[in-house]
Design a protein around this motif. Sequence first.
Motif, PDB file in Angstrom:
ATOM      1  N   ARG A   8       0.780   6.345   1.668  1.00 57.87           N
ATOM      2  CA  ARG A   8       0.460   5.034   2.235  1.00 57.87           C
ATOM      3  C   ARG A   8      -1.052   4.900   2.257  1.00 57.87           C
ATOM      4  N   LEU A  28       5.281   4.223   7.942  1.00 58.37           N
ATOM      5  CA  LEU A  28       4.784   3.389   6.838  1.00 58.37           C
ATOM      6  C   LEU A  28       4.203   2.054   7.273  1.00 58.37           C
ATOM      7  N   ASP A  39       0.815  -1.214   0.000  1.00 55.36           N
ATOM      8  CA  ASP A  39       0.000   0.000   0.000  1.00 55.36           C
ATOM      9  C   ASP A  39       0.851   1.267   0.000  1.00 55.36           C
ATOM     10  N   ILE A  40       2.159   1.123  -0.233  1.00 54.10           N
ATOM     11  CA  ILE A  40       3.071   2.262  -0.276  1.00 54.10           C
ATOM     12  C   ILE A  40       3.368   2.622  -1.723  1.00 54.10           C
ATOM     13  N   SER A  77       0.028  -2.962  10.438  1.00 53.20           N
ATOM     14  CA  SER A  77       0.969  -2.042  11.094  1.00 53.20           C
ATOM     15  C   SER A  77       1.721  -2.738  12.221  1.00 53.20           C
ATOM     16  N   ASN A  91       2.570  -5.336   3.324  1.00 51.51           N
ATOM     17  CA  ASN A  91       2.838  -4.411   4.418  1.00 51.51           C
ATOM     18  C   ASN A  91       1.584  -3.725   4.940  1.00 51.51           C
ATOM     19  N   THR A  92       0.426  -4.328   4.667  1.00 50.48           N
ATOM     20  CA  THR A  92      -0.820  -3.661   5.003  1.00 50.48           C
ATOM     21  C   THR A  92      -1.118  -3.668   6.505  1.00 50.48           C
ATOM     22  N   SER A  96       6.604  -2.792   6.878  1.00 49.55           N
ATOM     23  CA  SER A  96       6.973  -2.241   5.574  1.00 49.55           C
ATOM     24  C   SER A  96       8.409  -2.561   5.167  1.00 49.55           C
TER      25      SER A  96
END
Length: 223
Positions: free
Chosen positions: A143, A201, A131-132, A223, A220-221, A205
């Motif tokens: 993001r 990010l 998503d970055i 956190s 990387n969705t 990430s």
Amino acid sequence: MKILLVEDDQPLAQGLAASLEDAGLLVEIAGDGRTADFLITTERYDAVILDLGLPDGNGAQWLSGWREQGIELPVLILTARERWSDKAAGFSAGADDYVTKPFETAEILFRLRALVRRAHGHAHPVIRIGDISLDTHSAQVTRAGMPVSLTAQEFRLLSHLVHAAPRVVSRAELTEHVYDGDTEPDSNVIDVQVSRLRRKLGSRSIETLRGQGYRMVSDNTAS
């Protein structure tokens, strides 16, 4: 992005370097081919801006020698020579792009970013990993569609990781591409910068591989 500017006109070189540095690039200047040859074979750069009219030989000849040595980094020729024969000589020597003087600094910046992006296999100006998104034209990072505010060093570090993905990038390589050659950063400065990027990010990430370095993670969705 770390650039080697090979230009013997010092006022022009200093002015262009200052403008590129204002845009977030690291720039080192070589005033002749011999100095450039030493730097290219001992340092790591993302691209080279090369003048053809150097005091110790034609820039195309130096470039041809680098290509024969297997040095494949992108080269943008910058010169006042407008004849097609000069351009053809530059391309035949291994140049990737060509800009004539006078020029707009913005054009140099756009062309450099495109050359580096394509050298890493990215055709589109926006590079997405999970998503970055990193827009190589505007130097903006988002993001999940939301803008992310980064310092100049954070952006250079992230940009290098994004361009290199999925390759693992060593701490030494990141240090060379994020910090000025005259700067000696603390031993843990990369770790600190990576931690800050993860906070902005997402914790997943950037992956740390012990003894190897870091790499961007597409999933990387979370956190």
